[in-house]
Design a protein around this motif. Structure first.
Motif, mmCIF file in Angstrom:
data_model
loop_
_atom_site.group_PDB
_atom_site.id
_atom_site.type_symbol
_atom_site.label_atom_id
_atom_site.label_comp_id
_atom_site.label_asym_id
_atom_site.label_seq_id
_atom_site.Cartn_x
_atom_site.Cartn_y
_atom_site.Cartn_z
ATOM 1 N N VAL A 198 72.630 75.121 85.559
ATOM 2 C CA VAL A 198 72.771 73.763 85.194
ATOM 3 C C VAL A 198 73.045 73.222 86.588
ATOM 4 N N GLU A 199 74.020 73.823 87.532
ATOM 5 C CA GLU A 199 74.602 73.176 88.815
ATOM 6 C C GLU A 199 73.120 72.718 89.488
ATOM 7 N N ARG A 200 72.199 73.512 89.339
ATOM 8 C CA ARG A 200 70.921 73.001 90.083
ATOM 9 C C ARG A 200 70.529 71.494 89.524
ATOM 10 N N LEU A 201 70.465 71.523 88.218
ATOM 11 C CA LEU A 201 69.986 70.708 87.561
ATOM 12 C C LEU A 201 70.915 69.184 87.568
ATOM 13 N N LEU A 202 72.226 69.607 87.690
ATOM 14 C CA LEU A 202 73.134 68.342 87.887
ATOM 15 C C LEU A 202 72.943 67.714 89.221
ATOM 16 N N GLY A 203 72.656 68.745 90.303
ATOM 17 C CA GLY A 203 72.751 68.068 91.591
ATOM 18 C C GLY A 203 71.440 67.210 91.715
ATOM 19 N N ARG A 204 70.424 67.705 91.151
ATOM 20 C CA ARG A 204 69.193 67.173 91.277
ATOM 21 C C ARG A 204 69.276 65.739 90.207
ATOM 22 N N GLU A 205 70.035 65.539 89.409
ATOM 23 C CA GLU A 205 69.897 64.543 88.375
ATOM 24 C C GLU A 205 70.959 63.471 88.763
ATOM 25 N N SER A 206 71.957 63.833 89.762
ATOM 26 C CA SER A 206 73.053 62.896 90.279
ATOM 27 C C SER A 206 72.759 62.412 91.643
ATOM 28 N N ALA A 207 73.402 61.122 91.839
ATOM 29 C CA ALA A 207 73.120 60.413 92.952
ATOM 30 C C ALA A 207 74.044 61.155 94.149
ATOM 31 N N LEU A 208 75.043 61.913 93.678
ATOM 32 C CA LEU A 208 75.850 62.375 94.809
ATOM 33 C C LEU A 208 76.652 63.572 94.138
ATOM 34 N N VAL A 209 76.718 64.465 94.866
ATOM 35 C CA VAL A 209 77.767 65.548 94.571
ATOM 36 C C VAL A 209 78.692 65.886 95.406
ATOM 37 N N LEU A 210 79.987 65.904 94.978
ATOM 38 C CA LEU A 210 81.203 66.114 96.089
ATOM 39 C C LEU A 210 81.520 67.473 96.048
ATOM 40 N N ALA A 211 81.697 68.276 97.321
ATOM 41 C CA ALA A 211 82.054 69.724 97.436
ATOM 42 C C ALA A 211 83.420 69.636 97.850
ATOM 43 N N SER A 212 84.503 70.572 97.519
ATOM 44 C CA SER A 212 85.754 70.532 97.829
ATOM 45 C C SER A 212 86.034 71.298 99.157
ATOM 46 N N CYS A 213 85.051 72.037 99.772
ATOM 47 C CA CYS A 213 85.083 72.719 100.909
ATOM 48 C C CYS A 213 83.599 73.100 101.271
ATOM 49 N N GLU A 214 83.634 73.439 102.757
ATOM 50 C CA GLU A 214 82.271 73.684 103.490
ATOM 51 C C GLU A 214 81.698 74.916 102.757
ATOM 52 N N GLN A 215 82.240 75.899 102.282
ATOM 53 C CA GLN A 215 81.720 77.063 101.534
ATOM 54 C C GLN A 215 81.037 76.641 100.216
ATOM 55 N N GLU A 216 81.703 75.772 99.452
ATOM 56 C CA GLU A 216 81.009 75.114 98.357
ATOM 57 C C GLU A 216 79.792 74.316 98.533
ATOM 58 N N MET A 217 79.932 73.476 99.723
ATOM 59 C CA MET A 217 78.791 72.781 100.033
ATOM 60 C C MET A 217 77.567 73.772 100.119
ATOM 61 N N LEU A 218 77.676 74.851 100.973
ATOM 62 C CA LEU A 218 76.740 75.943 101.118
ATOM 63 C C LEU A 218 76.369 76.489 100.132
ATOM 64 N N ASP A 219 77.187 76.832 99.076
ATOM 65 C CA ASP A 219 76.974 77.431 97.754
ATOM 66 C C ASP A 219 75.896 76.461 97.042
ATOM 67 N N LEU A 220 76.235 75.264 97.000
ATOM 68 C CA LEU A 220 75.566 74.280 96.063
ATOM 69 C C LEU A 220 74.170 74.250 96.768
ATOM 70 N N ALA A 221 74.144 74.053 97.990
ATOM 71 C CA ALA A 221 72.874 74.098 98.583
ATOM 72 C C ALA A 221 71.838 75.101 98.437
ATOM 73 N N ALA A 222 72.517 76.216 98.452
ATOM 74 C CA ALA A 222 71.643 77.700 97.978
ATOM 75 C C ALA A 222 71.280 77.694 96.808
ATOM 76 N N ALA A 223 72.099 77.081 95.924
ATOM 77 C CA ALA A 223 71.617 76.994 94.379
ATOM 78 C C ALA A 223 70.538 76.110 94.070
ATOM 79 N N GLY A 224 70.261 75.420 95.050
ATOM 80 C CA GLY A 224 68.853 74.092 95.006
ATOM 81 C C GLY A 224 69.296 73.041 95.070
ATOM 82 N N VAL A 225 70.920 72.622 95.017
ATOM 83 C CA VAL A 225 70.892 71.155 95.206
ATOM 84 C C VAL A 225 70.639 70.632 96.439
#
Length: 365
Positions: free
Chosen positions: A102-129
């Motif tokens: 779902v996170e991957r889907l939301l990241g691709r369908e949203s205009a912007l995803v806000l991460a709360s820290c550097e590690q979350e940004m890396l995790d989101l990118a690894a998930a396919g966002v």
């Protein structure tokens, strides 16, 4: 700017962010629903259809400039409802890895995803966002509520280590009980809801280790009472084995209490090792004992870490600062900068482009 916040009911982070954005001059409408956090009796995921229809009806008649959704269920509702109106959606998932698909889907369908820290940004990118759609915005702290001076819970004659548990994530409290026999003059105070079976298991472990009298399970503590609890501590310990989206270590820092934390996730953003607190490797109980003992025994170190912790929160994590960062990203989304067009090459008298060499630009004598 008109902003629609979509979330499940009872989210203090969104309430604080919305208040800060309103104070900055924005018009914010909050759409919350209990249905997003309930599950049917047979264990099925909640149905979002009625909630999506309600959002669509409201946005058809009074569309906002953008939609900002929080957590994955409200995020899914926001994406579905915003499609018909063509509204840009901003997502804050507040952690990553719970529902990667779902996170991957939301990241691709949203205009912007806000991460709360550097590690979350890396995790989101690894998930396919897509990395280009992710920006980091610091977590916010209510520094009017969480501050160094104010009431504190009553103390015993023991040094006090405070931790906070969340039933939805690993808190590492078992490891803190395990090291307590090596901290002879310290008590562990645990705040937060625990399932009865988990609380019984923790008490049983403390009893077997001979520290039952030095482990206090407070249960849920209200947000209004949390600053007083934190201020009563010599230090707080946040030692999960996995990354989590806990904001309370930052709230402890705002109260002037140094933090001992595991070096995972956003904790490495919040705690600067040796400056605002101490970091320990995950699962290293010897290092955990050493760092806890060091901080409990050294009043000067605790004081220096406390001062630096308050300064860091004041510099990076106040809600007005966070709101300014979010506002800047909103504006970039709605009015992106136009690419700079390269100037055409200067042409020579004969019509051919004149190319300036390094020798041409140098001074000669």
């Amino acid at each position: 700017m008109k902003i629609s916040m979509v979330l499940a009911a009872g989210n203090p982070h969104v309430a604080d962010l919305s208040a800060a954005l309103i104070a900055a001059g924005h018009e914010v409408t909050v759409h919350s629903s209990d249905v997003l956090e309930t599950t049917s009796a047979d264990g099925r995921e909640p149905h979002l259809g009625d909630y999506v229809d309600a959002l669509r009806a409201e946005w058809d008649s009074a569309p906002p400039d953008l939609v900002h959704a929080h957590h994955w269920r409200p995020g899914l509702a926001a994406v579905l409802a915003a499609q018909r109106a063509g509204l840009p959606v901003v997502q804050s998932l507040h952690g990553c890895g719970r529902r990667t698909d779902v996170e991957r889907l939301l990241g691709r369908e949203s205009a912007l995803v806000l991460a709360s820290c550097e590690q979350e940004m890396l995790d989101l990118a690894a998930a396919g966002v897509p990395r280009s759609r992710i920006s980091v915005v610091a977590r916010g702290v209510d520094v009017d509520l969480f501050k160094p001076h104010g009431p504190a819970f009553a103390r015993s004659g023991l040094r006090r280590v405070v931790t906070v548990v969340d039933p939805s994530s690993d808190s590492g409290v078992g490891g803190l009980v395990a090291v307590l026999p090596r901290l002879k003059d310290a008590e562990l105070v645990v705040a937060g809801p625990m399932p009865p079976a988990a609380a019984d298991a923790l008490r049983g472990r403390a009893r077997r280790l001979g520290v039952e009298e030095r482990v206090r399970l407070l249960g849920p503590v209200t947000r209004a009472d949390m600053p007083a609890l934190l201020r009563s501590a010599d230090l707080v310990a946040c030692v999960p084995d996995r990354a989590s989206w806990d904001v309370w270590p930052l709230e402890a820092m705002a109260c002037g209490v140094p933090v001992v934390a595991t070096d995972v996730g956003g904790l490495t953003d919040a705690v600067t090792d040796g400056v605002t607190g101490l970091l320990v490797p995950v699962g290293d109980l010897k290092q955990l004992i050493r760092k806890l003992r060091l901080l409990l025994d050294d009043d000067t170190l605790r004081t220096s870490l406390s001062i630096a912790a308050v300064d860091r929160v004041d510099a990076r994590h106040t809600w007005p600062d966070v709101a300014r960062g979010v506002d800047r990203l909103y504006r970039l989304l709605l009015d992106p900068p136009q690419p700079v067009r390269p100037r055409s090459a200067r042409r020579s008298a004969g019509g051919a482009p004149a190319v300036a060499s390094q020798a041409d630009e140098s001074c000669t004598t």
